[in-house]
Design a protein around this motif. Structure first.
Motif, PDB file in Angstrom:
ATOM      1  N   ASP A 131       0.878  -1.170   0.000  1.00 10.08           N
ATOM      2  CA  ASP A 131       0.000   0.000   0.000  1.00 10.08           C
ATOM      3  C   ASP A 131       0.910   1.213   0.000  1.00 10.08           C
ATOM      4  O   ASP A 131       1.333   1.686   1.048  1.00 10.08           O
ATOM      5  N   ASN A 132       1.238   1.675  -1.220  1.00  5.32           N
ATOM      6  CA  ASN A 132       2.288   2.672  -1.416  1.00  5.32           C
ATOM      7  C   ASN A 132       3.599   2.093  -0.876  1.00  5.32           C
ATOM      8  O   ASN A 132       4.046   1.068  -1.343  1.00  5.32           O
ATOM      9  N   LYS A 133       4.194   2.696   0.157  1.00  7.82           N
ATOM     10  CA  LYS A 133       5.461   2.192   0.686  1.00  7.82           C
ATOM     11  C   LYS A 133       5.265   1.329   1.934  1.00  7.82           C
ATOM     12  O   LYS A 133       6.246   0.894   2.537  1.00  7.82           O
ATOM     13  N   THR A 134       4.014   1.090   2.286  1.00  6.16           N
ATOM     14  CA  THR A 134       3.714   0.251   3.455  1.00  6.16           C
ATOM     15  C   THR A 134       3.445  -1.177   2.998  1.00  6.16           C
ATOM     16  O   THR A 134       2.666  -1.415   2.080  1.00  6.16           O
ATOM     17  N   TYR A 135       4.093  -2.106   3.657  1.00  7.13           N
ATOM     18  CA  TYR A 135       3.914  -3.528   3.350  1.00  7.13           C
ATOM     19  C   TYR A 135       2.803  -4.060   4.248  1.00  7.13           C
ATOM     20  O   TYR A 135       2.863  -3.926   5.474  1.00  7.13           O
ATOM     21  N   VAL A 136       1.773  -4.662   3.654  1.00 10.80           N
ATOM     22  CA  VAL A 136       0.592  -5.082   4.410  1.00 10.80           C
ATOM     23  C   VAL A 136       0.411  -6.600   4.289  1.00 10.80           C
ATOM     24  O   VAL A 136       0.371  -7.145   3.183  1.00 10.80           O
ATOM     25  N   ILE A 137       0.313  -7.267   5.439  1.00 10.75           N
ATOM     26  CA  ILE A 137       0.005  -8.700   5.484  1.00 10.75           C
ATOM     27  C   ILE A 137      -1.432  -8.853   5.967  1.00 10.75           C
ATOM     28  O   ILE A 137      -1.781  -8.345   7.041  1.00 10.75           O
ATOM     29  N   THR A 138      -2.259  -9.531   5.179  1.00 11.20           N
ATOM     30  CA  THR A 138      -3.661  -9.747   5.529  1.00 11.20           C
ATOM     31  C   THR A 138      -3.915 -11.238   5.672  1.00 11.20           C
ATOM     32  O   THR A 138      -3.553 -12.022   4.788  1.00 11.20           O
ATOM     33  N   ASN A 139      -4.541 -11.641   6.773  1.00  7.29           N
ATOM     34  CA  ASN A 139      -4.815 -13.052   7.047  1.00  7.29           C
ATOM     35  C   ASN A 139      -6.303 -13.340   6.941  1.00  7.29           C
ATOM     36  O   ASN A 139      -7.123 -12.633   7.544  1.00  7.29           O
ATOM     37  N   GLU A 140      -6.663 -14.376   6.192  1.00  4.26           N
ATOM     38  CA  GLU A 140      -8.049 -14.805   6.047  1.00  4.26           C
ATOM     39  C   GLU A 140      -8.126 -16.309   6.303  1.00  4.26           C
ATOM     40  O   GLU A 140      -7.333 -17.071   5.748  1.00  4.26           O
ATOM     41  N   LEU A 141      -9.099 -16.725   7.114  1.00  7.78           N
ATOM     42  CA  LEU A 141      -9.255 -18.137   7.465  1.00  7.78           C
ATOM     43  C   LEU A 141     -10.558 -18.677   6.880  1.00  7.78           C
ATOM     44  O   LEU A 141     -11.604 -18.029   6.963  1.00  7.78           O
ATOM     45  N   TYR A 142     -10.466 -19.884   6.283  1.00  9.21           N
ATOM     46  CA  TYR A 142     -11.627 -20.525   5.662  1.00  9.21           C
ATOM     47  C   TYR A 142     -11.787 -21.929   6.233  1.00  9.21           C
ATOM     48  O   TYR A 142     -10.806 -22.589   6.580  1.00  9.21           O
ATOM     49  N   LYS A 143     -13.061 -22.360   6.297  1.00  2.77           N
ATOM     50  CA  LYS A 143     -13.381 -23.649   6.897  1.00  2.77           C
ATOM     51  C   LYS A 143     -14.216 -24.484   5.941  1.00  2.77           C
ATOM     52  O   LYS A 143     -15.147 -23.974   5.308  1.00  2.77           O
ATOM     53  N   SER A 144     -13.871 -25.783   5.831  1.00  2.00           N
ATOM     54  CA  SER A 144     -14.596 -26.662   4.918  1.00  2.00           C
ATOM     55  C   SER A 144     -14.547 -28.095   5.432  1.00  2.00           C
ATOM     56  O   SER A 144     -13.573 -28.500   6.074  1.00  2.00           O
ATOM     57  N   ASP A 145     -15.607 -28.853   5.132  1.00  2.00           N
ATOM     58  CA  ASP A 145     -15.591 -30.283   5.449  1.00  2.00           C
ATOM     59  C   ASP A 145     -15.241 -31.115   4.222  1.00  2.00           C
ATOM     60  O   ASP A 145     -15.311 -32.339   4.247  1.00  2.00           O
ATOM     61  N   ASN A 146     -14.858 -30.411   3.137  1.00  2.00           N
ATOM     62  CA  ASN A 146     -14.467 -31.059   1.884  1.00  2.00           C
ATOM     63  C   ASN A 146     -13.028 -30.667   1.567  1.00  2.00           C
ATOM     64  O   ASN A 146     -12.722 -29.482   1.411  1.00  2.00           O
ATOM     65  N   SER A 159      12.212  -2.771   1.877  1.00  2.00           N
ATOM     66  CA  SER A 159      12.566  -2.420   0.501  1.00  2.00           C
ATOM     67  C   SER A 159      12.160  -3.502  -0.490  1.00  2.00           C
ATOM     68  O   SER A 159      12.215  -3.297  -1.693  1.00  2.00           O
ATOM     69  N   ARG A 160      11.759  -4.669   0.027  1.00  2.00           N
ATOM     70  CA  ARG A 160      11.436  -5.808  -0.820  1.00  2.00           C
ATOM     71  C   ARG A 160      10.384  -6.659  -0.102  1.00  2.00           C
ATOM     72  O   ARG A 160      10.173  -6.509   1.106  1.00  2.00           O
ATOM     73  N   PRO A 161       9.722  -7.562  -0.825  1.00  2.15           N
ATOM     74  CA  PRO A 161       8.744  -8.430  -0.159  1.00  2.15           C
ATOM     75  C   PRO A 161       9.405  -9.299   0.903  1.00  2.15           C
ATOM     76  O   PRO A 161      10.579  -9.660   0.782  1.00  2.15           O
ATOM     77  N   LEU A 162       8.651  -9.655   1.929  1.00  2.12           N
ATOM     78  CA  LEU A 162       9.188 -10.540   2.953  1.00  2.12           C
ATOM     79  C   LEU A 162       9.370 -11.956   2.417  1.00  2.12           C
ATOM     80  O   LEU A 162      10.303 -12.651   2.795  1.00  2.12           O
ATOM     81  N   PHE A 163       8.466 -12.387   1.547  1.00  2.00           N
ATOM     82  CA  PHE A 163       8.584 -13.741   1.002  1.00  2.00           C
ATOM     83  C   PHE A 163       9.677 -13.775  -0.067  1.00  2.00           C
ATOM     84  O   PHE A 163       9.920 -12.787  -0.773  1.00  2.00           O
ATOM     85  N   PRO A 174       0.347  -3.965   9.089  1.00  2.00           N
ATOM     86  CA  PRO A 174       1.166  -3.090   8.243  1.00  2.00           C
ATOM     87  C   PRO A 174       2.611  -3.038   8.746  1.00  2.00           C
ATOM     88  O   PRO A 174       2.853  -3.033   9.954  1.00  2.00           O
ATOM     89  N   ILE A 175       3.553  -3.034   7.824  1.00  2.00           N
ATOM     90  CA  ILE A 175       4.969  -2.974   8.181  1.00  2.00           C
ATOM     91  C   ILE A 175       5.631  -1.889   7.333  1.00  2.00           C
ATOM     92  O   ILE A 175       5.473  -1.863   6.104  1.00  2.00           O
ATOM     93  N   THR A 176       6.382  -1.026   7.960  1.00  2.00           N
ATOM     94  CA  THR A 176       7.096   0.019   7.239  1.00  2.00           C
ATOM     95  C   THR A 176       8.596  -0.253   7.283  1.00  2.00           C
ATOM     96  O   THR A 176       9.087  -0.982   8.141  1.00  2.00           O
ATOM     97  N   GLY A 177       9.307   0.340   6.357  1.00  2.00           N
ATOM     98  CA  GLY A 177      10.759   0.218   6.336  1.00  2.00           C
ATOM     99  C   GLY A 177      11.284  -0.936   5.522  1.00  2.00           C
ATOM    100  O   GLY A 177      12.485  -1.242   5.585  1.00  2.00           O
TER     101      GLY A 177
END
Length: 521
Positions: free
Chosen positions: A204-219, A248-252, A243-246
Motif C-alpha cells: 500500500d504505497n510504501k507500506t507492506y501489508v500482510i492480511t490473514n483470512e481463514l476458511y473452513k470446509s468439510d471437503n 525495501s522488498r517483499p518478505l517472502f 502493516p509494516i514500514t521500512g
C-alpha cells in the motif's frame, strides 16, 4: 469516512471476518487470478513426484476388462533428488559483510553476520533448504518468508511449496505481491474439518501489508467459507491486517529452477525440471511397466493333457487324489487326445536385453532434456552416478548446476535482506531486534562448497601463476576461490600477513631473546 466503512474497520480490529464469502477453488477469491492450466500442471507434478499414476486398464484373454498397477521408475523424484544434491549441501556457508568506513566496519559486520548466523542456526536453515529443494526442482517453486514469534522474539521461517504460493503482482524483476496458503486438518464431532489460512502480502504505497483470512470446509477439495481467525486455536492471536514500514522488498522469497516458463510464457511461476520431458518420462515408464508385465506373464507354462488332470483312484479304494500338487500353477489342462505329446512346455523367453536397452536409450534422452552429462542415469541397478563421476566425465552437468546455483544464491541473499529488514522493523521488549545497517546483495557471500566439481588446489595453482605475472591481486584470488565477500577477503589478508610476520625468523629470534633475557634497559 462513511458509517459502513467505520463499522467494517471496527470488525477488522476485533479480528472478525466480515464477508462470510465461500470459495470452491483458490481462483474464486477476487484478488487471485491464476491460469487454471498452471494449477493443474503443478498438481500433476506433485502426483508424479509421489509416483501416483492411474491404473492400467486392459482386456484379458477372455475379453474382460481388468485393472492393474502401473509400474514406474519415478524419474521425477530421482532427477530432482540428484540436482538438489548437486546444487546445495549443508557445507554451504553464508557470510554478511558491510559497506561502512573501515573504523566502523568491524562492529556492524559482526552484528549483521552474527544475527543471520543465529537465525539460520535456530531455523536449521541449511538442512531444511536441502530438503525443500528436492520438491522445488520437481514441481517448479519454493517460497520461504521470515516472521517474528512475539512470545520469544525469535525470527522463524515459514515454507511453502509450489502448490501453496500464488503470485498477485509481478514484473520483470520478480514477484512483488503474493499469497501463501496453509491447510490444517482437525477432527470435529467425528468429521474431518479443513481450515485454510490465506496470507496475503501486498504493498500500500510504501507500506507492506500482510492480511490473514481463514476458511473452513468439510471437503478437502474446497477452500470453504470464511470464518473468524479465532475459530482455530492456532490463529486466535493472529491479527487480520498487519502493516509494516521500512521494507525495501517483499518478505517472502520465491525460487524456481533455472529457465523460462515456455509452457505458459506469461506466468511468473517456474517449471519443474521434468515439465518439458513428459514424453520421455512416459516412454521410460511405459517400457519399464511392459518389462514388469512381461516378467509376470513370462512365468513357466506347461500344457498337459486333460486326462492327466483327472482324479486317479487310489489302490486301496480310498478317495481319489489329484496327480499334480494343487498349489502348482504351472500346468494348464488342454484336450490332447490319446495320441501325441501329453506334456508341452510353451514358456516364452523374457526379452530382458531388449527392454534394458530400450530403457537406457530413453534415459539418455532424459539426460539430454535435463542437460546432464551422458551416463548420469543408467538402468543397471545403480540408477545414477555420483556427482564426482558425472563431472569428471563432462562439464555439461557442471554448467547446468551453475545455472541453478545462481538462482538459489539470489534466493538466499534475498532471504538475508528480508530477515534483517523485518528484524529492524520489529520492536521486542522495547527495542528493535536488529539495529545495524541493511547490507546489499554485493555484501552477502554464499559459498556453495563446490569442491566436488572443481579441484581448488588446481584453481589456486592457476591463480598463483596469474599473480606472479602481475595480472590479479591476492584479494581477488581469495574472493574467487573461496567465494567470500570483498571485506572478508581483506580480513583474511590481514590475518595472513600477521601470521607471516609472527613466523618470520628475525621476529622469532627476537621473541626468544626477550623470553630468555627480558626487555633491554
Amino acid at each position: 469516512m462513511d458509517v459502513i466503512q467505520r463499522i467494517k474497520n471496527l470488525f477488522k480490529r476485533g479480528g472478525y471476518a466480515l464477508t462470510g464469502q465461500e470459495l470452491k477453488t483458490i481462483n474464486d477469491h477476487p484478488k487471485i487470478n491464476i491460469d487454471p492450466n498452471e494449477l493443474a500442471r503443478i498438481d500433476r507434478g506433485f502426483e508424479e513426484y509421489k509416483g501416483n499414476y492411474p491404473k492400467v486398464r486392459y482386456f484379458n484373454s477372455n475379453g474382460e476388462i481388468r485393472e492393474r498397477n502401473y509400474m514406474t521408475l519415478n524419474m521425477v523424484k530421482l532427477s530432482a533428488e540428484l540436482l538438489s544434491g548437486l546444487v546445495f549441501n549443508e557445507q554451504c556457508e553464508t557470510v554478511v559483510s558491510d559497506s561502512k568506513d573501515e573504523e566502523e566496519k568491524e562492529n556492524t559486520y559482526k552484528s549483521a553476520n552474527d544475527f543471520i548466523q543465529r537465525v539460520f542456526e535456530h531455523n536449521d536453515f541449511k538442512k531444511n533448504l536441502a530438503k525443500y529443494l528436492d520438491p522445488m526442482y520437481a514441481t517448479g517453486g519454493l517460497t520461504v518468508r521470515p516472521y517474528v514469534d512475539m512470545n520469544t522474539g525469535e525470527v522463524e521461517f515459514s515454507w511453502a511449496l509450489a502448490n501453496s504460493f500464488y503470485p498477485l503482482k509481478h514484473n520483470s524483476n520478480g514477484i512483488s505481491e503474493g499469497v501463501m496458503k496453509s491447510v490444517t486438518m482437525k477432527i470435529e464431532q467425528g468429521k474431518e474439518i479443513y481450515y485454510t489460512l490465506l496470507e496475503f502480502h501486498e504493498w500500500d504505497n510504501k507500506t507492506y501489508v500482510i492480511t490473514n483470512e481463514l476458511y473452513k470446509s468439510d471437503n478437502k477439495s474446497k477452500i470453504g467459507k470464511r470464518v473468524s481467525l479465532g475459530d482455530l486455536e492456532e490463529y486466535k492471536n493472529l491479527t487480520e491486517r498487519v502493516p509494516i514500514t521500512g521494507l525495501s522488498r517483499p518478505l517472502f522469497n520465491y525460487v524456481t529452477p533455472f529457465g523460462f516458463n515456455n509452457i505458459n510464457p506469461h506466468s511468473p511461476l517456474g517449471l519443474g525440471i521434468t515439465d518439458n520431458a513428459k514424453n520421455t518420462l512416459k516412454q521410460i515408464n511405459d517400457t519399464y511397466d511392459q518389462f514388469n508385465w512381461e516378467i509376470r506373464m513370462g512365468q513357466r507354462t506347461v500344457f498337459v493333457s486333460d486326462q492327466m488332470m483327472n482324479m486317479a483312484p487310489s489302490e486301496n479304494g480310498e478317495l481319489p487324489t489329484q496327480v499334480f500338487d494343487p498349489d502348482v500353477n504351472v500346468f494348464k489342462s488342454l484336450p490332447m487326445g490319446n495320441e501325441g505329446t501329453m506334456v508341452e512346455d510353451v514358456t516364452n523367453d523374457i526379452r530382458t536385453e531388449q527392454y534394458v536397452a530400450a530403457i537406457n536409450h530413453h534415459l539418455k534422452t532424459l539426460e539430454m532434456d535435463l542437460k546432464l552429462s551422458v551416463g548420469t542415469f543408467s538402468f543397471d541397478g545403480r540408477s545414477m552416478k555420483t556427482a564426482t563421476e558425472v563431472v569428471s566425465e563432462s562439464e555439461l552437468t557442471y554448467r547446468t548446476r551453475n545455472n541453478h546455483v545462481n538462482e538459489v544464491e539470489k534466493f538466499i541473499k534475498g532471504l538475508v535482506v528480508s530477515v534483517l529488514e523485518l528484524a529492524k522493523a520489529t520492536t521486542f521488549n522495547g527495542k528493535s531486534l536488529f539495529d545495524g545497517e541493511i547490507p546489499t546483495f554485493e555484501h552477502i557471500g554464499v559459498d556453495f562448497d563446490d569442491g566436488v566439481f572443481q579441484d581448488r588446489g588446481a584453481l589456486l595453482k592457476f591463480y598463483n601463476q596469474a599473480k606472479m605475472m602481475g595480472t590479479i591481486p591476492t584479494r581477488e584470488i581469495i574472493k574467487r576461490v573461496f567465494k567470500i565477500p570483498d571485506d572478508k577477503a581483506r580480513e583474511w589478508i590481514k590475518e595472513i600477513e600477521q601470521e607471516q610476520m609472527e613466523m618470520d625468523p628475525q621476529n622469532i629470534s627476537e621473541r626468544t631473546a626477550k623470553h630468555l633475557f627480558g626487555d633491554e634497559e
